[in-house]
Design a protein around this motif. Structure first.
Motif, PDB file in Angstrom:
ATOM      1  N   PHE A  87     -19.516  13.268  44.049  1.00 34.61           N
ATOM      2  CA  PHE A  87     -19.577  13.057  45.493  1.00 34.61           C
ATOM      3  C   PHE A  87     -18.841  11.784  45.891  1.00 34.61           C
ATOM      4  CE2 PHE A  87     -22.596  16.110  47.333  1.00 34.61           C
ATOM      5  CZ  PHE A  87     -23.024  16.727  46.189  1.00 34.61           C
ATOM      6  N   GLY A  88     -18.151  11.184  44.924  1.00 36.19           N
ATOM      7  CA  GLY A  88     -17.484   9.927  45.216  1.00 36.19           C
ATOM      8  C   GLY A  88     -18.395   8.748  44.927  1.00 36.19           C
ATOM      9  N   THR A  89     -17.945   7.593  45.361  1.00 35.81           N
ATOM     10  CA  THR A  89     -18.677   6.369  45.060  1.00 35.81           C
ATOM     11  C   THR A  89     -19.057   5.686  46.358  1.00 35.81           C
ATOM     12  OG1 THR A  89     -17.299   6.149  43.113  1.00 35.81           O
ATOM     13  CG2 THR A  89     -18.566   4.222  43.758  1.00 35.81           C
ATOM     14  N   SER A  90     -20.298   5.257  46.423  1.00 38.58           N
ATOM     15  CA  SER A  90     -20.729   4.512  47.590  1.00 38.58           C
ATOM     16  C   SER A  90     -19.979   3.196  47.621  1.00 38.58           C
ATOM     17  CB  SER A  90     -22.229   4.255  47.499  1.00 38.58           C
ATOM     18  OG  SER A  90     -22.563   3.118  48.254  1.00 38.58           O
ATOM     19  N   TYR A  91     -19.275   2.913  48.713  1.00 38.14           N
ATOM     20  CA  TYR A  91     -18.538   1.654  48.676  1.00 38.14           C
ATOM     21  C   TYR A  91     -19.412   0.491  49.104  1.00 38.14           C
ATOM     22  CZ  TYR A  91     -17.517   2.350  53.650  1.00 38.14           C
ATOM     23  OH  TYR A  91     -17.605   2.538  54.979  1.00 38.14           O
ATOM     24  N   ARG A  92     -20.648   0.801  49.425  1.00 37.16           N
ATOM     25  CA  ARG A  92     -21.586  -0.269  49.716  1.00 37.16           C
ATOM     26  C   ARG A  92     -22.261  -0.739  48.432  1.00 37.16           C
ATOM     27  NH1 ARG A  92     -23.398  -3.682  53.907  1.00 37.16           N
ATOM     28  NH2 ARG A  92     -25.461  -4.364  53.257  1.00 37.16           N
ATOM     29  N   TRP A  93     -22.759   0.225  47.677  1.00 38.92           N
ATOM     30  CA  TRP A  93     -23.491  -0.134  46.458  1.00 38.92           C
ATOM     31  C   TRP A  93     -22.650   0.054  45.196  1.00 38.92           C
ATOM     32  CZ3 TRP A  93     -26.177   2.360  50.470  1.00 38.92           C
ATOM     33  CH2 TRP A  93     -27.146   1.553  51.063  1.00 38.92           C
ATOM     34  N   ASN A 145     -40.530   1.964  56.893  1.00 35.11           N
ATOM     35  CA  ASN A 145     -39.721   1.263  55.893  1.00 35.11           C
ATOM     36  C   ASN A 145     -39.960   1.817  54.491  1.00 35.11           C
ATOM     37  OD1 ASN A 145     -37.818  -0.582  55.111  1.00 35.11           O
ATOM     38  ND2 ASN A 145     -39.337  -2.159  54.668  1.00 35.11           N
ATOM     39  N   ILE A 146     -39.856   3.128  54.370  1.00 36.87           N
ATOM     40  CA  ILE A 146     -40.039   3.767  53.071  1.00 36.87           C
ATOM     41  C   ILE A 146     -38.663   4.149  52.527  1.00 36.87           C
ATOM     42  CG2 ILE A 146     -40.960   5.791  51.908  1.00 36.87           C
ATOM     43  CD1 ILE A 146     -43.115   5.770  54.152  1.00 36.87           C
ATOM     44  N   PRO A 147     -38.320   3.684  51.357  1.00 39.21           N
ATOM     45  CA  PRO A 147     -36.945   3.869  50.871  1.00 39.21           C
ATOM     46  C   PRO A 147     -36.679   5.258  50.318  1.00 39.21           C
ATOM     47  CG  PRO A 147     -38.216   2.651  49.268  1.00 39.21           C
ATOM     48  CD  PRO A 147     -39.132   2.903  50.424  1.00 39.21           C
ATOM     49  N   GLY A 148     -36.763   6.275  51.154  1.00 42.53           N
ATOM     50  CA  GLY A 148     -36.459   7.635  50.713  1.00 42.53           C
ATOM     51  C   GLY A 148     -35.073   8.041  51.197  1.00 42.53           C
ATOM     52  N   MET A 149     -34.843   9.365  51.190  1.00 41.78           N
ATOM     53  CA  MET A 149     -33.558   9.898  51.624  1.00 41.78           C
ATOM     54  C   MET A 149     -33.246   9.513  53.066  1.00 41.78           C
ATOM     55  SD  MET A 149     -31.746  12.514  49.971  1.00 41.78           S
ATOM     56  CE  MET A 149     -31.882  14.183  50.593  1.00 41.78           C
ATOM     57  N   GLY A 150     -34.253   9.556  53.911  1.00 43.03           N
ATOM     58  CA  GLY A 150     -34.038   9.289  55.326  1.00 43.03           C
ATOM     59  C   GLY A 150     -33.546   7.876  55.559  1.00 43.03           C
ATOM     60  N   LEU A 151     -34.222   6.933  54.947  1.00 43.35           N
ATOM     61  CA  LEU A 151     -33.832   5.543  55.137  1.00 43.35           C
ATOM     62  C   LEU A 151     -32.451   5.293  54.552  1.00 43.35           C
ATOM     63  CD1 LEU A 151     -35.012   3.082  56.458  1.00 43.35           C
ATOM     64  CD2 LEU A 151     -35.803   2.305  54.233  1.00 43.35           C
ATOM     65  N   LEU A 152     -32.174   5.943  53.429  1.00 43.22           N
ATOM     66  CA  LEU A 152     -30.839   5.820  52.833  1.00 43.22           C
ATOM     67  C   LEU A 152     -29.788   6.300  53.836  1.00 43.22           C
ATOM     68  CD1 LEU A 152     -29.004   5.384  50.298  1.00 43.22           C
ATOM     69  CD2 LEU A 152     -29.282   7.823  49.877  1.00 43.22           C
ATOM     70  N   GLY A 153     -30.069   7.447  54.455  1.00 40.73           N
ATOM     71  CA  GLY A 153     -29.137   7.983  55.436  1.00 40.73           C
ATOM     72  C   GLY A 153     -28.961   7.019  56.597  1.00 40.73           C
ATOM     73  N   TYR A 154     -30.084   6.489  57.066  1.00 35.23           N
ATOM     74  CA  TYR A 154     -30.037   5.567  58.200  1.00 35.23           C
ATOM     75  C   TYR A 154     -29.207   4.332  57.861  1.00 35.23           C
ATOM     76  CZ  TYR A 154     -31.577   2.280  61.734  1.00 35.23           C
ATOM     77  OH  TYR A 154     -31.602   1.362  62.738  1.00 35.23           O
ATOM     78  N   ASN A 155     -29.513   3.733  56.720  1.00 31.22           N
ATOM     79  CA  ASN A 155     -28.785   2.526  56.326  1.00 31.22           C
ATOM     80  C   ASN A 155     -27.311   2.815  56.111  1.00 31.22           C
ATOM     81  OD1 ASN A 155     -30.976   0.842  56.487  1.00 31.22           O
ATOM     82  ND2 ASN A 155     -31.625   1.267  54.388  1.00 31.22           N
ATOM     83  N   SER A 156     -27.020   3.985  55.544  1.00 33.86           N
ATOM     84  CA  SER A 156     -25.621   4.328  55.319  1.00 33.86           C
ATOM     85  C   SER A 156     -24.885   4.481  56.642  1.00 33.86           C
ATOM     86  CB  SER A 156     -25.508   5.626  54.523  1.00 33.86           C
ATOM     87  OG  SER A 156     -26.263   5.542  53.350  1.00 33.86           O
ATOM     88  N   LEU A 157     -25.600   5.000  57.650  1.00 40.53           N
ATOM     89  CA  LEU A 157     -24.991   5.129  58.968  1.00 40.53           C
ATOM     90  C   LEU A 157     -24.678   3.751  59.529  1.00 40.53           C
ATOM     91  CD1 LEU A 157     -26.880   7.934  60.866  1.00 40.53           C
ATOM     92  CD2 LEU A 157     -24.432   7.686  60.616  1.00 40.53           C
ATOM     93  N   ILE A 158     -25.643   2.826  59.364  1.00 38.69           N
ATOM     94  CA  ILE A 158     -25.462   1.491  59.921  1.00 38.69           C
ATOM     95  C   ILE A 158     -24.238   0.821  59.293  1.00 38.69           C
ATOM     96  CG2 ILE A 158     -26.498  -0.805  60.095  1.00 38.69           C
ATOM     97  CD1 ILE A 158     -28.046   0.965  61.784  1.00 38.69           C
ATOM     98  N   VAL A 159     -24.105   0.931  57.970  1.00 34.49           N
ATOM     99  CA  VAL A 159     -22.975   0.263  57.327  1.00 34.49           C
ATOM    100  C   VAL A 159     -21.785   1.192  57.150  1.00 34.49           C
ATOM    101  CG1 VAL A 159     -24.524  -1.280  56.119  1.00 34.49           C
ATOM    102  CG2 VAL A 159     -23.760   0.794  54.989  1.00 34.49           C
ATOM    103  N   ARG A 160     -21.893   2.387  57.677  1.00 31.02           N
ATOM    104  CA  ARG A 160     -20.803   3.376  57.599  1.00 31.02           C
ATOM    105  C   ARG A 160     -20.345   3.634  56.172  1.00 31.02           C
ATOM    106  NH1 ARG A 160     -18.285   2.738  63.298  1.00 31.02           N
ATOM    107  NH2 ARG A 160     -20.104   1.833  64.215  1.00 31.02           N
ATOM    108  N   ASP A 161     -21.307   3.970  55.375  1.00 39.50           N
ATOM    109  CA  ASP A 161     -21.009   4.303  53.989  1.00 39.50           C
ATOM    110  C   ASP A 161     -20.701   5.799  53.932  1.00 39.50           C
ATOM    111  OD1 ASP A 161     -20.836   4.535  51.314  1.00 39.50           O
ATOM    112  OD2 ASP A 161     -22.656   3.384  50.874  1.00 39.50           O
ATOM    113  N   TYR A 162     -19.465   6.163  54.274  1.00 41.46           N
ATOM    114  CA  TYR A 162     -19.162   7.572  54.502  1.00 41.46           C
ATOM    115  C   TYR A 162     -19.353   8.480  53.300  1.00 41.46           C
ATOM    116  CZ  TYR A 162     -17.807   6.159  59.075  1.00 41.46           C
ATOM    117  OH  TYR A 162     -17.847   5.662  60.331  1.00 41.46           O
TER     118      TYR A 162
END
Ligand SMILES: Nc1ncnc2c1ncn2[C@@H]1O[C@H](COP(=O)(O)OP(=O)(O)O)[C@@H](O)[C@H]1O
Ligand SMILES: [Mg+2]
Lengths: 364, 465, 344
Positions: free
Chosen positions: A113-119, A312-329
């Motif tokens: 799926f590629g590499t997260s450029y944030r993490w 503030n539960i670090p599941g899929m949803g929060l991951l999606g939210y944070n990725s949106l904020i930092v635009r981790d496409y």
């Protein structure tokens, strides 16, 4: 049983088609959206070409959506901007050799799926590592909903229009009108702050920070208690979504079946009321409930966004939210793909369950 | 405004809202419908259903409350606005609130609600400070600091100007220009001072008057009249019944404007979506065949898109406005659910003898659909609409809550909730107020939906033993 | 009362007396069955005819006390089954009668069977409950009954689900189910109406035949088709507007109908024995809603022979000649000497 097999073959044959259509859509949105990552990458490419391949161009021409240069470079490769959209899609899917990877097939079908450029981690690993938490809440929430709603729905049907029925209906409708995350917010205000003197539960988070340390120390009891107290508020919030719908569905379904002709036939045979209601009618009225299982799996994913953000539960949803904020496409595309996949699996599961519980589907 | 005035104002608002909702709008709608050539006759079944609906009190009252408040909220600029309904100063009369409302309602006409300070006894060219204007009417002495400030500014400009001697013949371009500039500045300040000074007399002699709105504050205006630092807890004495936000905006005002936006959004999304859904479902059911098969697959695939996430994604790429959000919601979600039911209804109706007879008699497809089938297909639409509205209000609130919805600064319940989450520990009212408002509104919509469902399809439990 | 009549009385299996079953319809009372009385003798096929909406189904359901409550209620009357009033039985006693001594076949075979259970399961349920059979015994008996109603390979068919049966086969299965315990009374509520015309006669014949082979039960055959009655029944009651209008043996009824309504029904029958087809007269007008029945004679609104009295006064059901009853002002009983007591 032959009929059933062909039924499933027909249903399953649709899955790849659906999957292809939706992933293409996802890819297209990402690639074509105005101001999106691709737009930026394209502008950057144009800029660097105009300067004769100098490569030192200014990137920040689209205002707020500014990405680091390396990221853009990475994106450009990732989305195969130099290729027509369809080829790019096939590469991303893994059905067309990727020249950036020595001509190997390397796309989501191969698990790339590629590499997260944030993490800087592989996207797949990042997403899969969040599964357990989302499943933990989804599963417990769903089970708890079943345990409460089915008996409640049955009882309400049998006591239709009684005081009990009306009172619980109002409760159920209140539950229906409060979105899960709003309930979580309200519960946190009530039971996780000092405002009302009832600070009984922690304010968000999946576990206490020192949970792993305590677990290593062998403080099992403390850990369980800590986990449970963190589970309470989000769990209620998760349940809000399905609670009302399932109760009412159960009630109406049983009411409809109690009015059916075959119930009269069963009574005319001299069966007891208990047997008619709890065997004949209930068996039929559980069909729509069981079919909901597939849909619930999709919800398990979608509903989590708001609640995980709130608590503030670090599941899929929060991951999606944070990725949106930092635009981790890359991560976003991965999550979208998984969301679609989960939904498709859910649909198939619904079909299987329906065939299991309804002979009319199984034998036709 | 005295107590009597307030009471009259309130009465006008509510009676007007009630009249418009129960009489004016239905009559107008019926009139327009008749003009367009629809025959407005109610079938006995419909009449019976409406009667049954009215008998379910909690649903009916919720419906009345929601529709009347929504109709009133369409005139919110005339009720809750820092701009006054009318203002007069030395024979000059203006209607800023009315102009603002008209400007929004008739957005295609260039109507401006802007009035310059200098026309209303205030120094400067910006928009009138209506709150200050009101204060001056109550007590012209309030102008004193303003006068002093204007005088100081004038003196300073004067000093800067007087320092220069008039440019002689051999003066450079620069000197000449500087002289002219300072002179203009001095004259402007002098004019402002004189305006304010004269205004004082006008205020004292009663030549200024103002008709403020019922609650003279606006959603994007900070409550400057509160001296403590925001956020301010609710306090009736300070005149902030629901407190202020962290940036000092009035929560009550945000709540009211947010109500209008949420409900309008949901109504638009629901009804446009259903319109499209009926169209698509109707085509599927009426024509059948491969059109039906293909489009059903499409609906299935389209429905598997996680729509909230997709909207958030698009919302992160660009800040969508109200209309774009509504369009996204319609395209991605709201038209889908209804197609299934309408399709089924069309299939069933088409198979019936009278429709077949009509087809045989050569009546056009369009006429058959509109006359015979559509009325039946409306039943699922009406019963679904309230629950759809709940879902769409919820979606908008969710998007705003996560910060991917309406542009920042738009009064929205989601944004209030988000602020609540950030302040849950120390400012509980920021959570309580939007949570209660949202839950109550949605609860009433659900009550309407339940009553509609009950009126259309009363469930009976006939016990056999 | 003469001795001959006494013995006749003894042979009565079911006597319905002044049965009233009313429904609440949106706050108003629909008197779907309003004072119905008739007798069914042992081993007799008794017909109940009338247009749809006349209250036939409600009458039959009332016998088994299967009236949905709400909106319905049996508000009065007696249903004497072998002398015992069914309306006074407790629910558990009533259950011992249902499916065992009195069983029923419904109009809609498509919906009358539970879709999620096999035919075998549904056929054996009553056998096991009422006759205390073991699973195997019940299965054997059920298979035997299926063969009896003309479904070959019954043992294998037991494993089928209802939707794998055609409508006709489902009705056969219903007949098998109803007759498997050799009931004293079989209530058949329009058993062939929902079926294909081609197999209607078959099913009817089958029902009568199987009944002969099993317990020779009495049958209450409900139908709106007088032709069926002519072929199968011994006695017949004609119902209209929730009331019995005429009761007679089949022969006299067809030869000389007394009530104008019966005459109307007969006129609308196709008559193959006559050269000229009858004028195609179905009865003019429509059945008034049970909520807006006329105050006098229920049939008055459509009666070609209506008089002023018919509008004002509801006629009694009177015995016109022995064993023959009619509810009409225009039909006078035979001279006093030959009369019995009041109505049945
Ligand atoms: N469940 C019910 N609820 C209300 N009214 C009923 C119900 N069942 C029957 N009725 C009334 O009883 C009347 C007679 O019905 P029914 O006995 O079914 O007629 P039929 O002679 O066609 O079998 C109907 O016209 C209807 O008004
Ligand atoms: Mg009937």
């Amino acid at each position: 049983m032959h009929g059933m097999a062909s039924y499933f073959i027909r249903r399953l044959a649709l899955v790849p088609v659906t999957f292809a259509c939706i992933t293409f859509l996802v890819y297209a949105i990402m690639r074509l959206a105005p101001g999106g990552p691709i737009e930026q990458a394209r502008l950057q490419m144009l800029a660097s070409q105009a300067e004769g391949g100098g490569g030192g161009g200014d990137i920040s021409q689209t205002g707020e959506t500014t990405l680091p240069k390396e990221a853009l470079e990475q994106l450009r490769k990732f989305y195969k901007l130099d290729k027509p959209i369809f080829i790019g899609y096939l590469v991303w899917l893994g059905l067309y050799p990727d020249e950036h990877k020595e001509g190997r097939f390397s796309g989501i079908l191969q698990g790339d799926f590629g590499t997260s450029y944030r993490w800087n981690d592989p996207v797949l690993d990042t997403i899969v590592s969040k599964f357990p938490i989302s499943i933990y809440f989804g599963l417990i929430g769903y089970l708890a909903t079943w345990i409460v709603c089915i008996p409640l729905g049955v009882f309400k049907a049998l006591k239709h229009r009684s005081v009990f029925d009306t009172a619980t209906s109002i409760l159920v409708f209140i539950g229906y009108s409060i979105p899960g995350f709003v309930a979580a917010l309200a519960l946190m205000l009530l039971f996780a702050t000092d405002n009302f003197g009832m600070n009984w539960f922690p304010l968000g988070n999946f576990r206490s920070e020192n949970w792993d340390a305590m677990w290593a120390k062998g403080e099992t009891w403390w850990c369980i208690k800590d986990q449970l107290s963190h589970t309470f508020i989000p769990l209620i919030a998760y349940m809000m979504a399905g609670f009302a719908t399932m109760t009412i569905l159960m009630k109406n379904s049983l009411l409809d079946n109690l009015g059916a002709d075959y119930v009269r036939t069963a009574f005319a045979k001299g069966l007891s009321e208990r047997r008619v209601v709890f065997l004949h009618a209930l068996r039929n009225s559980l069909i729509p409930i069981c079919v909901g299982i597939g849909g619930a799996i999709g919800l398990l994913f979608a509903g989590s966004f708001l609640i995980e953000k709130t608590c503030n539960i670090p599941g899929m949803g929060l991951l999606g939210y944070n990725s949106l904020i930092v635009r981790d496409y890359p991560v976003l595309m991965g999550i979208l793909t998984f969301g679609v996949l989960i939904r498709l699996v859910g649909n198939i599961l619904s079909d299987i369950v329906l065939a299991l519980v309804d002979p009319r589907v199984r034998f036709s | 405004m005295g107590t009597l005035g307030t009471a009259i104002y309130l009465a006008v608002v509510f009676v007007g809202g009630w009249w418009l909702t129960t009489r004016g709008i239905p009559k107008a709608a019926a009139g327009i419908g008749r003009r367009l050539g629809f025959r407005m006759r109610m079938t006995p079944i419909t009449a019976k259903r409406i009667q049954r609906f009215k008998r379910i009190k909690r649903g009916y009252w919720s419906f009345l409350f929601l529709s009347i408040t929504f109709v009133i909220s369409l005139f919110l600029e005339l009720i809750v606005n820092h701009r006054p309904l009318a203002i007069g100063f030395k024979g000059r009369v203006a209607f800023p609130a009315v102009e603002e409302w008209a400007g929004k309602a008739l957005f295609f006409l260039p109507i401006s609600s802007f009035h310059s300070r200098k026309d209303f006894g205030q120094a400067g060219e910006n928009e009138v400070d209506y709150a200050f204007f009101r204060k001056c009417i109550e007590n012209p002495d309030a102008l004193r600091p303003e006068i002093r400030k204007a005088e100081e500014k004038m003196r300073r400009a004067e000093k800067r100007f007087k320092r220069l001697s008039p440019p002689g013949k051999d003066a450079s371009e620069f000197q000449r220009e500087r002289y002219a500039r300072r002179k203009a500045a001095y004259e402007k300040r002098k004019g402002q001072y004189e305006t304010v000074l004269a205004a004082r007399k006008d205020f004292e002699s009663g030549e200024a008057w103002i008709l403020p709105t019922l609650y003279p504050f606006s959603p994007n205006k900070v409550r400057t009249d509160i001296e403590e630092r925001p956020p301010n807890s609710p306090s009736l004495e300070l005149g902030i019944p629901l407190g202020t936000t962290t940036s000092g905006r009035d929560v009550l005002v945000l709540l009211l404007y947010g109500y209008r936006i949420s409900v309008a959004f949901a109504l638009i999304v629901a009804f446009v979506g259903y319109f499209v859904g009926i169209l698509v479902g109707g085509i599927q059911g009426y024509f059948g065949g491969w059109v039906d098969i293909l489009s059903q697959r499409f609906v299935e695939i389209w429905g598997s898109i996680p729509f909230l996430f997709t909207i958030m994604l698009i919302g992160s790429l660009m800040t969508p406005n109200f209309l774009m959000l509504a369009v996204l919601m319609i395209v991605l979600r709201s038209w889908l659910g209804i197609t299934f039911y309408v399709r089924g209804e069309f299939y069933r109706e088409k198979a019936k003898d009278y429709v077949q007879a009509a087809i045989g008699a050569g009546v056009s497809d369009w006429k058959i659909i509109v006359k015979h089938i559509l009325p039946n297909a409306m039943v699922p639409v009406v019963t679904f609409a309230p629950f759809g509205i709940v879902a769409y209000i919820g979606s908008l609130v969710s998007l705003d809550y996560l910060g991917f919805g309406l542009p920042p600064g738009t009064p929205s319940w989601g944004a209030l909730l988000r602020m609540g989450l950030e302040n849950v520990k120390f400012h509980p009212y920021l959570v309580t107020v939007p949570v209660v408002a949202l839950s109550l509104t949605l609860f009433m919509v659900v009550m309407v939906g339940e009553a509609v469902r009950e009126a259309f399809d009363p469930k009976v439990f006939s016990r056999l033993r | 009362m003469n001795p001959h009549e006494e013995s006749d009385e003894e042979r009565v299996l079911l006597e319905v007396r002044d049965l009233k079953t009313w429904f609440d319809v949106e706050g108003r009372t629909a008197k779907a069955v309003d004072g119905v009385s008739f007798r069914i003798r042992e081993n007799e096929v008794f017909g109940l005819v009338g247009e749809s909406g006349s209250g036939k189904s409600v009458t039959s359901l009332s016998i088994l006390r299967l009236i949905p409550d709400p909106p319905g209620r049996i508000v009065g009357g007696e249903i004497l089954f072998r002398g015992k009033d069914l309306l006074k039985l407790s629910w558990s006693e009533m259950r011992k009668i249902r499916g065992n001594r009195i069983s029923m076949i419904f109009q809609e075979p498509m919906t009358a069977l539970n879709p999620v259970f096999t035919i075998g399961f549904q056929l054996t349920e009553a056998l096991r409950r009422h006759a205390g059979m073991s699973k195997e015994q019940a299965r054997d008996r059920a298979a035997e009954m299926l063969e009896l109603v003309g479904i070959p390979d019954g043992g294998r068919r037991l494993k089928n689900f209802p939707h794998q049966f055609s409508g006709g086969m489902r009705q056969r299965a219903m007949i098998a189910m109803a007759l498997s315990l050799e009931p004293d009374l079989l209530i058949a509520d329009e058993p062939t109406t929902a079926l294909d015309v081609t197999i209607q006669a078959q099913i009817l014949e089958l029902m009568l035949e199987v009944r002969k082979k099993t317990g020779n039960s009495s049958i209450l055959l409900i139908t709106h088709d007088l032709a069926v009655v002519a072929e199968t029944c011994r006695r017949v009651a004609v119902m209209y507007g929730g009331k019995i209008q005429e009761i007679a043996d089949v022969g006299p009824l067809f030869r000389a109908p007394l009530h104008p309504y019966t005459r109307g029904l007969l006129l609308s029958l196709p008559r193959p024995d006559k050269e000229k087809p009858p004028r195609l007269s179905t009865i003019p007008g429509i059945v008034p809603s049970i909520l807006d029945m006329p105050k006098g004679c229920k049939f008055a609104t459509r009666c070609p022979e209506r008089t002023e009295r018919c509008d004002l006064e509801e006629p009694e059901l009177r015995e016109i000649e022995p064993g023959r009853y009619c509810r009409c002002h225009l039909v006078e009983p035979l001279p006093v000497g030959e009369r019995k007591g009041g109505g049945e």
